[in-house]
Design a protein around this motif. Sequence first.
Motif, PDB file in Angstrom:
ATOM      1  N   ARG A   1      -3.169   1.121  -6.606  1.00 39.29           N
ATOM      2  CA  ARG A   1      -3.028  -0.166  -5.928  1.00 39.29           C
ATOM      3  C   ARG A   1      -3.006  -1.320  -6.932  1.00 39.29           C
TER       4      ARG A   1
ATOM      5  N   GLU B   1       0.853   4.270  -2.759  1.00 35.59           N
ATOM      6  CA  GLU B   1       0.773   5.702  -2.454  1.00 35.59           C
ATOM      7  C   GLU B   1       1.917   6.460  -3.107  1.00 35.59           C
TER       8      GLU B   1
ATOM      9  N   GLN C   1       1.216   6.628  -6.839  1.00 36.17           N
ATOM     10  CA  GLN C   1       0.194   7.633  -7.136  1.00 36.17           C
ATOM     11  C   GLN C   1       0.779   9.035  -7.026  1.00 36.17           C
ATOM     12  N   SER C   2       1.574   9.277  -6.016  1.00 38.00           N
ATOM     13  CA  SER C   2       2.215  10.576  -5.837  1.00 38.00           C
ATOM     14  C   SER C   2       3.150  10.891  -7.005  1.00 38.00           C
TER      15      SER C   2
ATOM     16  N   ASP D   1      -6.195   7.435  -9.591  1.00 35.63           N
ATOM     17  CA  ASP D   1      -6.838   7.308  -8.289  1.00 35.63           C
ATOM     18  C   ASP D   1      -6.186   6.195  -7.469  1.00 35.63           C
ATOM     19  N   LYS D   2      -6.552   6.161  -6.191  1.00 34.71           N
ATOM     20  CA  LYS D   2      -5.953   5.230  -5.241  1.00 34.71           C
ATOM     21  C   LYS D   2      -6.103   3.778  -5.685  1.00 34.71           C
ATOM     22  N   GLU D   3      -7.291   3.416  -6.141  1.00 31.13           N
ATOM     23  CA  GLU D   3      -7.528   2.022  -6.542  1.00 31.13           C
ATOM     24  C   GLU D   3      -6.701   1.633  -7.770  1.00 31.13           C
TER      25      GLU D   3
ATOM     26  N   ASN E   1       0.825  -1.209   0.000  1.00 33.60           N
ATOM     27  CA  ASN E   1       0.000   0.000   0.000  1.00 33.60           C
ATOM     28  C   ASN E   1       0.860   1.260   0.000  1.00 33.60           C
TER      29      ASN E   1
END
Length: 103
Positions: free
Chosen positions: A64, A45, A48-49, A59-61, A41
């Motif tokens: 992931r 993150e 994504q950043s 997006d987060k999903e 996780n």
Amino acid sequence: MTDDQRMAVEATAFRTLLKHLAHRTDVQNVDLMAVGGFCRNCLAEWYQSATKEVGVELDKEAAREAIYGLPYGEWKAQFQSPASEAQLAAMKDSLRKNEGRGF
């Protein structure tokens, strides 16, 4: 080594890390956190950043899924087991070492 070569090497190393983690589904995130202070996780993150830094919205999903190799819910259902009290305590102790890391 040029900047382009360095980025290519880093990208290859990162993809190799993802392949390794995909193979080692027996290693739980709580174990990674306890030993290394990060988990899948966290990688999602950071991923994504990094996309934001190059002008891409993810997006987060989706981040992931890029790390886990399949939707997070599916990975959890297939591979994640409940964490023991000992695992949670080790993770908590390890997380204290992350304080002030600056990223």
